[in-house]
Design an enzyme around this catalytic site. Sequence first.
Site, PDB file in Angstrom:
ATOM      1  CB  SER A 257      -0.720  -0.017   1.248  1.00 23.30           C
ATOM      2  OG  SER A 257      -1.956   0.976   1.015  1.00 23.30           O
TER       3      SER A 257
ATOM      4  CG  ASP B 260      -6.844  -2.079  -3.929  1.00 23.87           C
ATOM      5  OD1 ASP B 260      -7.402  -1.226  -3.365  1.00 23.87           O
ATOM      6  OD2 ASP B 260      -5.416  -2.190  -3.905  1.00 23.87           O
TER       7      ASP B 260
ATOM      8  CG  HIS C 158      -5.808  -1.978   0.038  1.00 22.79           C
ATOM      9  ND1 HIS C 158      -5.151  -1.630  -1.285  1.00 22.79           N
ATOM     10  CD2 HIS C 158      -5.452  -1.343   1.093  1.00 22.79           C
ATOM     11  CE1 HIS C 158      -4.223  -0.769  -0.476  1.00 22.79           C
ATOM     12  NE2 HIS C 158      -4.264  -0.660   0.683  1.00 22.79           N
TER      13      HIS C 158
END
Length: 313
Positions: free
Chosen positions: A143, A240, A270
């Site tokens: 991320s 995501d 995610h």
Amino acid sequence: MNLLQSLKAKLLRALAKRMKGKFVYDAAQFPLRAVAEEFIPTAWGPARALFYWPNTPPAQPLPVYLNLHGGGFVAGVPEHDDSYCRRLAHNLGCLVVNLDYVLAPEHPFPAGLRQSFAVLEWLAEQATALGIDPQRIAVGGHSAGGNLATGVANLARGHQRLKVVHQVIDYAALDVSQDPAFKLSSLDQPLLRPGLMRFFNSCYLSDPTQALDPLVSPLLATVGELRGMPPATLITAEYDVLRAEGEAYAEKLRQAGVPVTERMFAGCDHMFTHLGPDDSAEQAWQLMEDGLRGAFRVEKGEAVAVSSADALV
């Protein structure tokens, strides 16, 4: 930094520290020689890092993997990646450095990125004492950490004392300039929502125009600016909201002549490498491991070849 922003960031950090991954490895599966907490001097204060030492004979200098955790540049701790770092150190026979970089809003861009790069330089400076190979370093993250990893790899190009041989980009934020409202998912309630992403961005950037900097939004770099970047393992997830920018960045890297191993994991959102589904998470970690192993072996082979040639001169 305003008071409300600071209070919200502290609340998110408190929640993050209590979070546990749903998909983790049993530490007993991957025994190590040692796990040590180190504090590395940097211009942004001592950087706390967890060092994972493999249980391998110290016959040759070890390759290094620098891991950068997620959390929107605002929250997250290296302990979230603990079991995965143990796996990589054990299976690859490398030193894994799991960094607790400085967070926004107290330390907005470029502090976290520059501190991460400073740690990389410190590792190279201490290579002999640590028993590591500064020409076999990889960086990666998840991320926001994936965003930082691309920046560290960018800054390391052409460095005289170290070489980044691979980058792991795991469902990373790669275009901070785009309004989060336009980052869509086919899920009604994906893990990342526009309000949360806007908050992360407002904390990380002291000036909104910084979003146009390729060190903040790597996708905005030109093809020419990406030439010479190290090979990448790039992972995205079907649901995501960051999937599209990940896929676009992979394509731009390929246009720049950078080897990319890319995989989109169907049925995942995610943070799936930490939250599951378990089978997909395991496959993703194996993909990362394979990319790192290949990079470390290639560079080791080249180093041996160079040494042999030097001996004949």
